[in-house]
Design an enzyme around this catalytic site. Structure first.
Site, mmCIF file in Angstrom:
data_model
loop_
_atom_site.group_PDB
_atom_site.id
_atom_site.type_symbol
_atom_site.label_atom_id
_atom_site.label_comp_id
_atom_site.label_asym_id
_atom_site.label_seq_id
_atom_site.Cartn_x
_atom_site.Cartn_y
_atom_site.Cartn_z
ATOM 1 C CD GLU A 173 -2.921 -1.221 0.457
ATOM 2 O OE1 GLU A 173 -3.614 -0.211 0.272
ATOM 3 O OE2 GLU A 173 -3.117 -2.287 -0.152
ATOM 4 C CE LYS B 229 -6.911 -7.210 1.277
ATOM 5 N NZ LYS B 229 -5.509 -7.429 0.865
HETATM 6 N N1 HSE Z 1 -1.244 -4.207 -0.308
HETATM 7 C C1 HSE Z 1 -2.200 -5.245 -0.533
HETATM 8 C C2 HSE Z 1 -1.471 -6.584 -0.455
HETATM 9 C C3 HSE Z 1 -2.866 -5.057 -1.884
HETATM 10 O O1 HSE Z 1 -0.240 -6.572 -0.352
HETATM 11 O O2 HSE Z 1 -2.112 -7.623 -0.469
HETATM 12 C C4 HSE Z 1 -4.194 -5.752 -2.049
HETATM 13 O O3 HSE Z 1 -5.163 -5.359 -1.103
#
Ligand code: HSE
Length: 350
Positions: free
Chosen positions: A214, A229
């Site tokens: 991110e 999630k």
């Molecule tokens: N930064 C997140 C990951 C991207 O590494 O899974 C997907 O949500």
């Protein structure tokens, strides 16, 4: 019937979907009877365009990819420019809003307001922003239902890998009592590289260079991304109310080369695991680094891949593994949400 689309945001993921819709237009029409046109785009940096008869796919992609904005899109009769996101949602003739705006995951805004405006104006929403689903699932599901429209968000967990749709559709009838998953590609990639001898800092730099992390990688390494999630999975797949604050969360920043070596000696491998467990009608959830035995299917999930094991009462454990991020992979998640809406519309009409 041609599906009319309004894009709110036109960054990597939005362009990913537009490219798929354009490059696969013939096969989508032949195989699925699916035809679409983009009637509007509103992006707070790139500008906004609306034409009720549809915009030109190629000219749109060319404008954005050459100049970084929509400014060079050819002017045509009936073209409206300058609408903000809410005007675009409320005033355009789109059937479905593609919500891929730049959103603060901790507040879910502005994406939550975009969903509210779309549902209230009778438009479906498909989206990849996690915030609205993790933070406002009950409210937004009820609002979509009240207005008789659809809300798709497959891409919020494991991009286009069917982490939400597979258990909801093809495991229907099972009681899913536990979900355990590797839901963050950045940390899984870093753990693999650290297992191979790289330092934490070098592994993080590599994950950033490969575009997995991110913008602020704290969200990845401290487990916050996986926490959103697992909240989405608990609510949508297990049907259990769960808030982000109820999920205990630690990341991988405390893992030293010594701890990694120790796990290896024990025949185990460190993984950042998000878990939601339902017992006697109560849900508990956490995100933490765990030493997973090598015969656990999650132990062999390497690199930026993601995986989930659903514990079911009729089938036992079912593990799904696949991409968790990427332009085409996340673009596809929006496509499958759109195809689902289009198939339902066909069924209603026939
Ligand atoms: N930064 C997140 C990951 C991207 O590494 O899974 C997907 O949500």
């Amino acid at each position: 019937m041609t599906h009319k689309l309004a894009f709110i945001g036109f960054g990597v993921v939005g362009q990913g979907l537009a490219e798929i819709l354009y490059s696969k237009r013939q096969s989508l029409k032949d195989a699925e009877g699916f035809e679409s046109k983009i009637v509007a785009i509103s992006d707070f940096k790139k500008g906004s365009l609306y034409h009720p008869d549809g915009l030109d796919f190629e000219a749109l992609l060319e404008a954005v990819q050459d100049g970084g904005t929509l400014d060079s899109y050819p002017k045509a009769d009936g073209l409206i420019t300058g609408w903000d996101s809410l005007e675009t949602i409320r005033k355009s003739n789109a059937d479905t809003v593609i919500e891929v705006s730049y959103t603060d995951v901790s507040t879910g805004q502005p994406a939550i307001d975009h969903c509210r405006a779309a549902f209230e104006s009778g438009k479906n929403v498909v989206m990849t922003n996690k915030g609205p689903v993790a933070l406002a699932y009950q409210e937004l599901s009820a609002l979509a239902k009240k207005h008789g429209v659809s809300w798709g968000f497959e891409g919020t967990v494991m991009s286009g890998t069917p982490a939400l749709r597979m258990p909801k559709l093809t495991l229907a009838g099972n009681d899913i009592t536990e979900i355990r998953g590797i839901l963050n590609g950045t940390t899984n990639f870093m753990l693999m590289r650290m297992d191979e001898g790289a330092s934490y800092e070098a592994a993080l730099k590599e994950a950033q260079a490969l575009g997995y992390a991110e913008a602020d990688p704290t969200s990845d390494v401290e487990g916050l991304d996986a926490r959103y999630k697992i909240v989405i999975l608990a609510q949508h797949v297990m049907g259990m109310p769960l808030t982000v604050e109820q999920v205990e969360c630690t990341g991988i920043s405390q893992l030293t080369p010594e701890l990694i070596e120790q796990a290896r000696m024990e025949g185990r491998r460190w993984k950042l695991i998000a878990t939601a467990k339902k017992e006697n009608g109560i849900i508990t959830a956490k995100v933490a680094a765990e030493k997973v035995p090598l015969d656990d299917p999650l132990a062999s999930v390497s690199g930026a891949l993601n995986a989930i094991t659903y514990q079911t009462d009729l089938l036992g454990p079912v593990t799904l593994s696949g991409a968790g991020a990427g332009k085409a992979e996340t673009g596809f998640s929006l496509l499958i949400d759109l195809l689902t809406i289009a198939r339902a519309r066909e069924t209603v009409q026939s």
